[in-house]
Each structure stands twice: as C-alpha cells, then as structure tokens.
Design a protein around this motif. Structure first.
Motif, PDB file in Angstrom:
ATOM      1  N   LYS A 186      49.143  70.149  42.855  1.00 45.40           N
ATOM      2  CA  LYS A 186      50.198  69.141  42.700  1.00 45.40           C
ATOM      3  C   LYS A 186      49.675  67.713  42.795  1.00 45.40           C
ATOM      4  O   LYS A 186      50.446  66.762  42.683  1.00 45.40           O
ATOM      5  N   LYS A 187      48.360  67.554  43.003  1.00 42.73           N
ATOM      6  CA  LYS A 187      47.732  66.240  43.128  1.00 42.73           C
ATOM      7  C   LYS A 187      48.380  65.410  44.234  1.00 42.73           C
ATOM      8  O   LYS A 187      48.610  64.205  44.096  1.00 42.73           O
TER       9      LYS A 187
ATOM     10  N   HIS B 180      46.678  53.400  42.392  1.00 43.93           N
ATOM     11  CA  HIS B 180      46.750  54.655  43.141  1.00 43.93           C
ATOM     12  C   HIS B 180      45.981  54.472  44.444  1.00 43.93           C
ATOM     13  O   HIS B 180      44.961  53.751  44.483  1.00 43.93           O
TER      14      HIS B 180
ATOM     15  N   PHE C  61      41.859  62.881  49.762  1.00 44.06           N
ATOM     16  CA  PHE C  61      42.235  63.296  48.412  1.00 44.06           C
ATOM     17  C   PHE C  61      41.593  64.623  48.012  1.00 44.06           C
ATOM     18  O   PHE C  61      40.872  64.716  47.021  1.00 44.06           O
TER      19      PHE C  61
ATOM     20  N   ASN D 285      41.244  68.404  46.418  1.00 46.31           N
ATOM     21  CA  ASN D 285      41.812  69.012  45.213  1.00 46.31           C
ATOM     22  C   ASN D 285      43.005  69.881  45.567  1.00 46.31           C
ATOM     23  O   ASN D 285      42.948  70.680  46.503  1.00 46.31           O
TER      24      ASN D 285
ATOM     25  N   SER E  26      43.888  56.222  45.874  1.00 43.00           N
ATOM     26  CA  SER E  26      42.485  56.650  45.778  1.00 43.00           C
ATOM     27  C   SER E  26      41.568  55.527  45.305  1.00 43.00           C
ATOM     28  O   SER E  26      40.346  55.653  45.373  1.00 43.00           O
TER      29      SER E  26
ATOM     30  N   TYR F 177      35.339  64.510  48.768  1.00 42.13           N
ATOM     31  CA  TYR F 177      36.403  63.557  48.497  1.00 42.13           C
ATOM     32  C   TYR F 177      36.418  62.480  49.566  1.00 42.13           C
ATOM     33  O   TYR F 177      35.884  62.640  50.666  1.00 42.13           O
TER      34      TYR F 177
END
Length: 215
Positions: free
Chosen positions: A85-86, A21, A80, A82, A23, A63
């Motif tokens: 739908k992420k 991912h 990233f 919050n 992130s 983040y």
C-alpha cells in the motif's frame, strides 16, 4: 572573451526541487503532522525538524529512517519499508518503563525464544500511545540480521561489510497486529543495547506540510 566570461561568472547554486513526499526530506527540513485522531499526541499537529537520517539495511532491502524532533525531547521516527500500500512507518522509541507498562515481561521474553511464536496482548489501552496500539501482536520475524547505518543511503547501496566500514549489526524481531499495520519492532545490537519501537503504518498524507530548510 567567452573564456573570461566563463571564468569570472558566478555559478548559480542548483535549487532543490519542491518537496512532494516525506521520503524526500533532508537534514534540517521541517514537516508537520495533520490533526487526525488516528495519530497519538506525540505526532498530532506537531511540527518537527529532521535532526538525523539513518539507514536500516536488511538482506533484500534498505530504507531511510528519518528522525524528527519538535519543541520537546520526544523523537519521532519516519521510515519507508516496502509494503503493497506504500504506507510510511511511524515509530516511537519506548523506554524500559514504557515496555513494562504496556506488556507482561514474562510474555515479552518469549519473543527471544526459538522458534519465535510469541503473542502479546497489551496490559492496558489507557496509554498516551493508545492510538498506535493493537489489541494483540503476533510474532512475524525472529532474529533477522541487519545493519543500522548513521548515514543516508537513499539512491545508493550501503557499503559492503568490512572490518573498517559497516553499520551497527543487529538482530531484528517483529510482532504485528492490526491487520499487519501495527507492530512492535525490536533491534538487539552487538553490544547488547536493545531498542524497542511501537510502530504503525499510515498514509503519507498524515504528514500534511513539508518545508525545505531556509524556506
């Protein structure tokens, strides 16, 4: 004998797990955007290297903000925050000339007037970032305080404010459009520096390939 074996045996470096991912990207890792026409040319099919990792801190969340750079000078910011739908946030930092080309400056100045009810309509959609631009932006956040840290605090808390150790304090203003998935994000720092980002939320799979440094 076991003592000497442990003393002289070479310790194997711990291998990083495979990237799954965006992130998880670290400094100097590589990532590539797909060819979706929902992406502007500054991102579409572009391969970028992570040149910096910052942290944006607000009262109730912090983040990572990953900074990527390709073969040119254009920086792409991947963060990233919050959201239900992420989705990941993809941003481009606008120059003053780009702000003036996109928005009426009298309307733009209303963003900074209480209570923060500004509405912006882009002056044009004939722009290199046209795929990121909403038809209208409505102000959602007015003068929210936060800190920008030039360090990676994923998995840990940023340091508490002290005179010697804290991030750059900012006031944050945000206008949203496109069903809340497109935004203009404005950070005004203590010294008066102002960063204006054109942003939109996209699925993480817009970034189609991830490579660790050295692969």
């Amino acid at each position: 004998m076991s003592f000497f074996k442990s003393l002289f045996s070479k310790k194997q470096p711990t291998a990083r797990p495979k990237l799954n991912h965006p992130s998880e990207l670290q400094l100097n890792d590589i990532f590539t955007f797909g060819d979706s026409f929902a992406l502007p040319e500054a991102m579409r099919k572009q391969q970028l290297q992570v040149v910096d990792i910052n942290t944006l801190e607000f009262q109730h969340q912090h983040y990572a903000q990953i900074v990527g750079q390709g073969s040119g000078q254009q920086l792409v910011y991947v963060s990233f925050p919050n959201n239900p739908k992420k989705l990941i946030k993809l941003s481009l930092l606008l120059s003053r000339n780009e702000v003036e080309a996109l928005f009426d400056l009298d309307a733009f100045s209303e963003i900074f007037e209480e209570p923060g009810n500004a509405r912006l309509r882009p002056l044009t959609k004939q722009h290199i970032y046209a795929d990121m631009i909403a038809d209208e932006y409505i102000q959602e956040e007015f003068m929210i305080s936060g800190y920008s840290h030039q360090q990676d605090y994923r998995g840990t808390q940023p340091p508490q404010y002290t005179e010697d150790q804290h991030g750059r304090e900012f006031e944050y203003h945000c206008l949203e459009g496109g069903a809340g998935e497109r935004s203009v994000d404005i950070f005004i720092f203590e010294n008066g520096d102002t960063d204006v980002y054109l942003s939109f939320l996209r699925p993480a799979n817009e970034i189609t390939e991830l490579w660790m440094k050295g692969e």
